[in-house]
Structures are given as structure tokens and as C-alpha cells.
Design a protein around this motif. Sequence first.
Motif, mmCIF file in Angstrom:
data_model
loop_
_atom_site.group_PDB
_atom_site.id
_atom_site.type_symbol
_atom_site.label_atom_id
_atom_site.label_comp_id
_atom_site.label_asym_id
_atom_site.label_seq_id
_atom_site.Cartn_x
_atom_site.Cartn_y
_atom_site.Cartn_z
ATOM 1 N N LEU A 102 0.852 -1.194 0.000
ATOM 2 C CA LEU A 102 0.000 0.000 0.000
ATOM 3 C C LEU A 102 0.887 1.242 0.000
ATOM 4 C CD1 LEU A 102 -3.067 0.734 0.131
ATOM 5 C CD2 LEU A 102 -2.777 1.005 2.592
ATOM 6 N N GLY A 103 0.491 2.223 -0.775
ATOM 7 C CA GLY A 103 1.200 3.493 -0.801
ATOM 8 C C GLY A 103 0.284 4.546 -1.393
ATOM 9 N N PHE A 104 0.802 5.743 -1.559
ATOM 10 C CA PHE A 104 0.005 6.761 -2.259
ATOM 11 C C PHE A 104 0.913 7.841 -2.822
ATOM 12 C CE2 PHE A 104 0.041 8.019 2.238
ATOM 13 C CZ PHE A 104 0.299 9.378 2.217
ATOM 14 N N THR A 105 0.364 8.517 -3.814
ATOM 15 C CA THR A 105 1.072 9.632 -4.441
ATOM 16 C C THR A 105 0.201 10.870 -4.319
ATOM 17 O OG1 THR A 105 2.458 8.359 -5.927
ATOM 18 C CG2 THR A 105 1.756 10.498 -6.731
ATOM 19 N N VAL A 106 0.849 12.001 -4.026
ATOM 20 C CA VAL A 106 0.119 13.263 -3.916
ATOM 21 C C VAL A 106 0.461 14.125 -5.126
ATOM 22 C CG1 VAL A 106 -0.352 15.268 -2.461
ATOM 23 C CG2 VAL A 106 0.406 13.117 -1.407
ATOM 24 N N ILE A 107 -0.555 14.546 -5.851
ATOM 25 C CA ILE A 107 -0.342 15.499 -6.950
ATOM 26 C C ILE A 107 -1.312 16.665 -6.764
ATOM 27 C CG2 ILE A 107 -0.167 15.860 -9.432
ATOM 28 C CD1 ILE A 107 0.462 13.040 -9.852
ATOM 29 N N PRO A 108 -0.784 17.799 -6.278
ATOM 30 C CA PRO A 108 -1.663 18.947 -6.058
ATOM 31 C C PRO A 108 -2.224 19.467 -7.384
ATOM 32 C CG PRO A 108 0.468 19.222 -4.952
ATOM 33 C CD PRO A 108 0.602 18.072 -5.884
ATOM 34 N N LYS A 109 -3.440 19.994 -7.320
ATOM 35 C CA LYS A 109 -4.077 20.457 -8.567
ATOM 36 C C LYS A 109 -3.385 21.688 -9.139
ATOM 37 C CE LYS A 109 -8.491 18.307 -7.998
ATOM 38 N NZ LYS A 109 -9.806 18.394 -7.409
ATOM 39 N N GLU A 110 -2.672 22.426 -8.283
ATOM 40 C CA GLU A 110 -2.023 23.626 -8.837
ATOM 41 C C GLU A 110 -0.696 23.329 -9.545
ATOM 42 O OE1 GLU A 110 -0.076 26.237 -5.402
ATOM 43 O OE2 GLU A 110 -2.084 25.559 -4.876
ATOM 44 N N LEU A 111 -0.296 22.073 -9.548
ATOM 45 C CA LEU A 111 0.938 21.688 -10.258
ATOM 46 C C LEU A 111 0.611 21.529 -11.748
ATOM 47 C CD1 LEU A 111 3.836 20.768 -10.455
ATOM 48 C CD2 LEU A 111 3.210 18.612 -9.396
ATOM 49 N N LYS A 112 1.110 22.486 -12.536
ATOM 50 C CA LYS A 112 0.707 22.513 -13.945
ATOM 51 C C LYS A 112 1.888 22.645 -14.890
ATOM 52 C CE LYS A 112 -3.744 24.685 -13.160
ATOM 53 N NZ LYS A 112 -4.498 25.900 -13.155
ATOM 54 N N CYS A 113 1.694 22.183 -16.125
ATOM 55 C CA CYS A 113 2.638 22.441 -17.203
ATOM 56 C C CYS A 113 1.830 23.284 -18.189
ATOM 57 C CB CYS A 113 3.076 21.116 -17.829
ATOM 58 S SG CYS A 113 4.238 21.327 -19.167
ATOM 59 N N GLY A 114 2.113 24.578 -18.253
ATOM 60 C CA GLY A 114 1.235 25.489 -19.002
ATOM 61 C C GLY A 114 -0.100 25.504 -18.287
ATOM 62 N N ASP A 115 -1.168 25.145 -18.999
ATOM 63 C CA ASP A 115 -2.441 25.085 -18.281
ATOM 64 C C ASP A 115 -2.929 23.649 -18.079
ATOM 65 O OD1 ASP A 115 -3.075 24.596 -20.840
ATOM 66 O OD2 ASP A 115 -4.367 26.350 -21.140
ATOM 67 N N VAL A 116 -2.018 22.693 -18.262
ATOM 68 C CA VAL A 116 -2.400 21.283 -18.056
ATOM 69 C C VAL A 116 -2.033 20.843 -16.641
ATOM 70 C CG1 VAL A 116 -2.043 18.899 -18.828
ATOM 71 C CG2 VAL A 116 -2.047 20.755 -20.506
ATOM 72 N N MET A 117 -3.022 20.326 -15.909
ATOM 73 C CA MET A 117 -2.763 19.832 -14.553
ATOM 74 C C MET A 117 -2.132 18.436 -14.625
ATOM 75 S SD MET A 117 -5.944 20.770 -12.066
ATOM 76 C CE MET A 117 -7.102 19.678 -12.821
ATOM 77 N N LEU A 118 -1.013 18.264 -13.932
ATOM 78 C CA LEU A 118 -0.422 16.913 -13.876
ATOM 79 C C LEU A 118 -1.410 15.957 -13.193
ATOM 80 C CD1 LEU A 118 3.359 17.399 -13.042
ATOM 81 C CD2 LEU A 118 2.191 17.440 -15.234
ATOM 82 N N HIS A 119 -2.208 16.517 -12.289
ATOM 83 C CA HIS A 119 -3.234 15.739 -11.582
ATOM 84 C C HIS A 119 -4.153 15.028 -12.587
ATOM 85 C CE1 HIS A 119 -7.019 15.100 -9.392
ATOM 86 N NE2 HIS A 119 -6.291 15.069 -8.293
ATOM 87 N N SER A 120 -4.571 15.745 -13.638
ATOM 88 C CA SER A 120 -5.485 15.149 -14.629
ATOM 89 C C SER A 120 -4.796 14.018 -15.378
ATOM 90 C CB SER A 120 -5.937 16.169 -15.674
ATOM 91 O OG SER A 120 -6.344 17.334 -15.059
ATOM 92 N N LEU A 121 -3.511 14.236 -15.710
ATOM 93 C CA LEU A 121 -2.785 13.210 -16.462
ATOM 94 C C LEU A 121 -2.624 11.942 -15.610
ATOM 95 C CD1 LEU A 121 0.088 15.234 -18.212
ATOM 96 C CD2 LEU A 121 -2.246 14.816 -18.987
ATOM 97 N N TRP A 122 -2.272 12.142 -14.347
ATOM 98 C CA TRP A 122 -2.061 10.971 -13.477
ATOM 99 C C TRP A 122 -3.400 10.271 -13.192
ATOM 100 C CZ3 TRP A 122 1.599 7.768 -12.770
ATOM 101 C CH2 TRP A 122 1.630 6.915 -11.662
ATOM 102 N N ALA A 123 -4.477 11.064 -13.071
ATOM 103 C CA ALA A 123 -5.802 10.472 -12.849
ATOM 104 C C ALA A 123 -6.163 9.601 -14.053
ATOM 105 C CB ALA A 123 -6.845 11.566 -12.643
ATOM 106 N N ARG A 124 -5.845 10.099 -15.248
ATOM 107 C CA ARG A 124 -6.143 9.345 -16.471
ATOM 108 C C ARG A 124 -5.298 8.073 -16.516
ATOM 109 N NH1 ARG A 124 -8.396 7.226 -19.974
ATOM 110 N NH2 ARG A 124 -9.015 7.995 -22.019
ATOM 111 N N ARG A 125 -4.038 8.204 -16.161
ATOM 112 C CA ARG A 125 -3.110 7.066 -16.176
ATOM 113 C C ARG A 125 -3.563 6.016 -15.148
ATOM 114 N NH1 ARG A 125 -0.185 3.415 -13.631
ATOM 115 N NH2 ARG A 125 1.440 2.648 -14.976
ATOM 116 N N HIS A 126 -3.853 6.497 -13.948
ATOM 117 C CA HIS A 126 -4.253 5.617 -12.849
ATOM 118 C C HIS A 126 -5.542 4.870 -13.229
ATOM 119 C CE1 HIS A 126 -2.703 4.952 -8.882
ATOM 120 N NE2 HIS A 126 -3.848 5.135 -8.268
ATOM 121 N N GLY A 127 -6.508 5.614 -13.766
ATOM 122 C CA GLY A 127 -7.791 5.029 -14.133
ATOM 123 C C GLY A 127 -7.666 4.012 -15.258
ATOM 124 N N THR A 128 -6.688 4.206 -16.124
ATOM 125 C CA THR A 128 -6.526 3.314 -17.272
ATOM 126 C C THR A 128 -5.679 2.088 -16.958
ATOM 127 O OG1 THR A 128 -6.697 5.209 -18.742
ATOM 128 C CG2 THR A 128 -5.763 3.220 -19.689
#
Length: 406
Positions: A259-285
Motif C-alpha cells: 500500500l502506498g500513495f502519491t500526492v499530486i496537487p491540482k495547482e501543479l501545472k505544465c502550461g495550463d495542463v494539470m499533472l493531476h489530470s494526467l495521473w488520474a487518467r493514467r491511474h484510471g486506465t
Amino acid sequence: MFKINDNYLKLPGSYLFSTIGKKVAAYTAANPDKEVIKLGIGDVTLPLAPAVIKRLHSAVDEMAVKETFKGYAPDLGYEFLRTTIVENDYKARGCDIAADEIFVSDGAKSDSGNIGDIFAVDNKIAVCDPVYPVYVDTNAMAGRTGVYNPETEKWSDVIYMPCTKENNFVPELPKEEPDIIYLCFPNNPTGTTITKDQLQVWVDYALKIGAVIIYDAAYEAYISTENIPHSIYECEGAKGCAIELRSFSKNAGFTGTRLGFTVIPKELKCGDVMLHSLWARRHGTKFNGAPYIIQAAGAAVYTDEGKKETKEQIAYYMNNAKIIRDGLTGAGYEVYGGVDAPYIWLKTPDKMTSWEFFDYLLENLNIVGTPGSGFGPSGEGYFRLTAFGSLENTKKAMERIKAGKA
Ligand code: PLP
């Protein structure tokens, strides 16, 4: 005709633990009467805490009843665990992290390897040297590290940041600009840490140059010194530049339970892309959730009973660490780490190489440790012992160190 990912062919063989295993097996076969003490392992040895076991049992029973049975877990992890993590690991330390910024996983090894999925191949990574090998090897698999030079034991496209006694095992800001910076404190293998002010320098630097820090805090529970940050989010601005990795392996003995976890704050962005969204997509897939029974057991770590019992386990290991530190220091060794981490990092005596010292310890004192050079070129001349053994064996090993013989 299919093609393979030939980045795998560029990887040097991982000889460290197999070489250690072979040497120990050969020595034991030739000397069956000798009792070899192993202080090389990075795995815990105490059983899971009673509060965790109790919850594991009750969660298993829930799976046997139609009304309480659970199938797939939610993508990010169960809400009950994520809110407990936020309250205990973040809010209690003044870090403003939200439950939906926590991604529950099966451990920090997979997360530290998989996180590269959301970054472009031409990012330049910077790592501490010596280092937990997963960061470099997984980037090599992704084709991000260039060419490996077996002579220097370095990759052409990786920025190595030496951590030696000269800089107190805290890396200096690199001359060449990285895009992704891996930091791990308390550190494996050196067992040393970083102060909040020192970490703030890294956060400010990352914000200035537009880099992301991947902060591995797997050993956070071992911190006892004040002013050592338990989370990178204790530093100002870190939510804009840092991802944090956490694990239940070393604070609660979940190495085999996962068991573990990763924290990705929503304000962490590359331009206007949230890394949170990318990791959520990766995790979900690519990930279908840590098992319910394990997440339920993870939440039990944060109950009053769970906290008390896991604290006692850590105290047990850290008592071993103190015995090793005192034993080595008393015998004239130069010793680092072991105060806020379960690893003791010592300078090999008489200019011995890490492997020469390994052989010396095995053959003369029948003690097994890990050669520092196995963690990177700057680990040469150092050696790692761990506090995860039994008290009895730890004491016995230090008696041998003191006597200079087995
Ligand atoms: N990160 C570091 C620095 C480690 O030393 C380890 C294990 O030894 C891990 C991560 C792996 O953690 P987990 O068991 O959660 O995969």
C-alpha cells in the motif's frame, strides 16, 4: 515482425543483490559452522501490528457478506483512507492537501517507476548519487537517459548530484538545468536527511526554472529530529512544483501487504495542463485499485491503537540503529545516518573499496551489509547497514565489530 523496447537492452545488469547473495551462499557453503548475520536487507522483519491484523480479519469477513462485499475500488482509492491520510499526514502538519489530490496505490516503487508515464521522453532528469536505483532504471526503460557508460557507471543524459560527506549528503543545485528532479529524504541508502530550509532552496529552484520535484518520503515515519520536513508541502510554494510519494511499507510493515500513495496537487501545472489530470487518467486506465482489505488495514494504521503500535515498531528499529551507530563509532568508524532513518552509512576504513569491505566483513566478522558503490559511483568507499534486523542479531554484530572478529 514485432520490435521490442530496446531501451531494456541498454540497462546494465542489476548485479548488486545477486552478487551479494552468491557471495554469502558460497561463504556459507564453505563454512557451514559459521553464523552469518544479515544487516543488508531493506525489508522490515517485525510482523504487522495487532490493530492492522484485526482490521485485515474484519475486512476479509466483510468480503464474505453480500451487503458489505466490495468489488473494484474507486480509481483514486477509498474516501475513508484518503481523508484519514489528509487529516493525519498533511492537515496535522499544516499542509493544505485535499483528499482528491491523494492517489492510493500498491506502493512507492510502482509509483516512482510509473510516474514517468506522464512526462515527455526528452525531459532531463537529475538524481542524487548514490540513489535508490528505481528512479534511474525506469527512466532508462522509457528512453530518457541516453547511453550507459560502464566505466563511469553513468548515463549520458542523466544529471548526477553527488551526495557525500563533503556536502553532508545534501546535493548542491546542479550546474546543468534539469526538468525532473528526484529527491528522497530521509534517504535510502545514506540514512541522512534534509532540513526544511535546505528543502525550501530546492522548491524555490524548481519553481524558478520550471522543473518538477518527485519527492520520495517513504521513510518519513523515522524522522525524530525537529526541523526535518515530513512532507515537501511543508515548504512554501511546493504545491506548484512537487509530487510526493509515500509508502506504508516502512512505517507500518506493509512490504508484503502493498500500500502506498502519491500526492499530486491540482495547482501543479505544465502550461495550463494539470499533472493531476494526467495521473488520474493514467491511474484510471492502467491501475484497478489497491484491494479493499488492504486499504481498510491502511486506515487502521491511523487509529490510536495503530499509531501506538507502529510507533513502537519504529522505536524498535531505531534502537537497533542507535546500537549500530554507537557500536561503529566506538570501534573508530566514521558513521552517518541512522538518526532519522533506518539506514547507517559508514565510510569504509583504510581506503578499502565498498566491495573489499564487504568481503572483509563477511569473511572476518560474518556480517553481511551492502556495498555503497552498488547505489551509484559516489557510493564508492561507503557501506550500508540496516536497522531492520532483530535486536539480538544487531547486538551480536556490534560485539563482533568491537572485538574485530566473529
Ligand atoms: N522508495 C524508497 C526510497 C525505498 O527505499 C523503497 C524500498 O525500499 C521504496 C520506495 C519502495 O516502497 P514500496 O514498498 O512502497 O514499494
